[in-house]
Scaffold this active site. Structure first.
Site: not given
Ligand SMILES: Nc1ncnc2c1ncn2[C@@H]1O[C@H](COP(=O)(O)OP(=O)(O)OP(=O)(O)O)[C@@H](O)[C@H]1O
Ligand SMILES: O=P(O)(O)OC[C@H]1O[C@](O)(CO)[C@@H](O)[C@@H]1O
Ligand SMILES: [Mg+2]
Length: 526
Positions: A296, A298, A341, A450
């Protein structure tokens, strides 16, 4: 569950999931408080220590409390292992750090390498500062006296014994969530390391968890040859996605594909999914190792020094900041505004502001602010324009959401869709300067995608290399439901629930945030 509760500059760490109103009650951070407010907060700190102690069954008068805490901590950070539920036997590792024939012989005696492997009992210390008092900057305390308590976590790396026969292993790699610099570097290292163990069946699952269930998305065969140069480009060779099927469907698919090791690259949501997959595999008594690599930009994963991609995103963000600075500096009464972000955490914004040195106002989700009024951002901006002629603001996308209308919408993964704070501030600045009759030339830059679509920089590339290799070592060592990270510059394995109990946030009373304020020279905006 770990919980770091920050109250008016003092953090107390709980050991279980505690309902202490942590979430986003930012008034608790002690900002914008009157004297009376601070008094009330101090009282609430005392009450909350008691609450933590009561819920953890910790009695600080008991001379044994520290020992009990440390024991419970060890238990919580114990790594789930396949042998917890399955009858699996270890075998000598096939992972050689160097093939012996390359090393030659010394006086006819075969060269023996020492200290090649990590012992299962090796640990790394999680917290390294001893705070003398709860009022020390950024103090994280367990008891009111802020005693020194040791918190050890498991060291990552190759073990002497492994729990899989590499010849039989089918390994899968999946990348979920948003893009992040370094995804390809991690995929590449996972493949390299698997092959060194002797694994021949390695596949990529396309487009995140979606690839497990959506028709027409075939597995991507992976080998050293396929991944050799993928680190030269940003993005993910496998593709990413948000949203997805039920955990049970994903585990059905893992079973049908005969996957033995699953490497999951993603953020908080992905980790929650991976942990659920691990639990479901356990329930079905499947011998599958589920190992995550936190991804991430973030940087919002608990306990870790940083996550891969963050450094690169910060570096990239500076291009936008620099452009905003040049625009602002070259215009008559120029104001540069950059939105970066950071849904719930302002790490990118704070670090980019610190590193660029060109930011006058840094706004993050963790610190509430007002735009209007005598102590608001706009009044300070007015002062900057009239005193030095230009100004640059850097705002995180999750900042100031209380100033915007709630959208009540979520993305496919259930993440809240945020209002656009950048556009809002831009409009407010224009209106403010028009209202007071002072010329202002506002240049708004939103480099959002970007900063994350680029390839990893040097330091992230190294981090990705280590994490990718350690993920494979963890799976071969028989761990499942774990993630890999860097804590205090050492590489560790952690149980998934401990790193996703909450998003990691900037502590407004931390030295780092104070350093940022020193650098920008901004006042409190409330
Ligand atoms: N509580 C949960 N239980 C099971 N699957 C989950 C859960 N939360 C999210 N997911 C699944 O995990 C995947 C990624 O989740 P999400 O889109 O929130 O990104 P992330 O892993 O938090 O990364 P990012 O930092 O980019 O947001 C998705 O396919 C989502 O359906
Ligand atoms: O537009 P997308 O692909 O859902 O991603 C946006 C989000 O992804 C993040 O960078 C986390 O990966 C957040 O800061 C941001 O809100
Ligand atoms: Mg997320």
């Amino acid at each position: 569950m770990v919980l770091s509760l920050c109250l008016n500059g003092v953090s107390f760490i709980g050991t279980r999931q505690l309902d202490l109103g942590w979430s986003r009650d930012l008034s608790l951070f002690g900002f914008c408080q009157s004297k009376a407010g601070r008094k009330a907060i101090n009282k609430s700190i005392a009450l909350r220590i008691q609450a933590v102690a009561a819920k953890q069954d910790l009695n600080f008068k008991d001379p044994e409390w520290k020992k009990l805490y440390e024991e419970e901590f060890d238990e919580r950070f114990n790594l789930p292992h396949l042998s917890d539920v399955l009858d699996v036997k270890p075998r000598p590792t096939t992972f050689a750090l160097q093939s012996r024939h390359h090393l030659g012989e010394d006086n006819g005696v075969p060269f023996e390498r020492r200290n090649d492997y990590v012992n299962n009992d090796d640990r790394t210390l999680l917290k390294v500062i001893k705070y003398s008092s709860p009022t020390s900057a950024g103090a994280e305390c367990i008891d009111p006296g802020c005693s020194w308590v040791e918190q050890w976590v498991h060291r990552a790396g190759p073990r002497k014994e492994i729990f899989f026969d590499p010849e039989d292993v089918k390994a899968g790699i999946v990348t979920c969530g948003g893009l992040c610099p370094g995804l390809n570097d991690v995929i590449r290292q996972i493949v390299f390391t698997l092959e060194i163990y002797g694994v021949k069946k390695i596949v990529g699952i396309p487009f995140g968890y979606r690839g497990f269930f959506e028709e027409g998305l075939p597995e991507i065969p992976l080998s050293r040859q396929v991944v050799q140069n993928i680190n030269l480009a940003g993005g993910s060779l496998l593709g990413v996605s948000r949203g997805g099927a039920s955990v049970s469907d994903i585990v059905d698919s893992i079973q049908a594909r005969r996957i033995d090791m699953l490497f999951v690259l993603g953020g908080n949501g992905t980790h929650a999914g991976a942990n659920a997959i691990h639990n479901e595999c356990r329930k079905r008594k499947m011998k599958v190792a589920v190992v995550c690599v936190p991804k991430t930009i973030d940087n919002d994963i608990l306990l870790m020094d940083k996550t891969f991609g963050f450094d690169t995103a910060v570096e990239e963000a500076q291009r936008a900041i620099n452009s905003a600075y040049i625009e602002a500096h070259s215009a008559y009464h120029g104001i540069g505004l950059v939105k970066l972000m950071g849904r719930s955490s302002g790490f990118i914004t704070m670090h980019a502001s610190l590193s660029s040195g060109q930011i006058d106002i840094c706004l993050i989700p963790e610190v509430p602010f007002k735009l209007d009024g005598p102590y608001g951002v706009l009044r300070h901006l007015e002062h900057l324009i009239l005193s030095k002629g230009s100004a640059v603001i850097c705002v995180a996308e999750g900042a100031g959401q209380d100033l915007l209308e709630k959208l009540n919408a979520t993305d496919a993964s259930g993440n809240a869709v945020l209002g656009d704070i950048g556009v809002h501030i831009q409009q407010k600045i224009k209106k403010h300067f028009k209202d007071i009759g002072v010329h202002a030339d506002v240049k708004y830059i939103d480099p959002t995608y970007m900063v994350r679509a680029v390839r990893a920089n040097a330091s992230d590339a190294i981090l990705c290399t280590v994490l990718g290799q350690n993920a494979v070592h963890g799976a071969f060592a028989g761990f499942s439901g774990i993630t890999t990270g860097i804590c205090n510059t050492h590489y560790v394995y952690l149980p998934i629930p401990e790193v996703i109990a909450t998003p990691r946030l900037i502590d407004p009373n931390s030295r780092m945030w104070h350093r940022c304020l020193t650098s920008t020279g901004q006042p409190d905006f409330c």
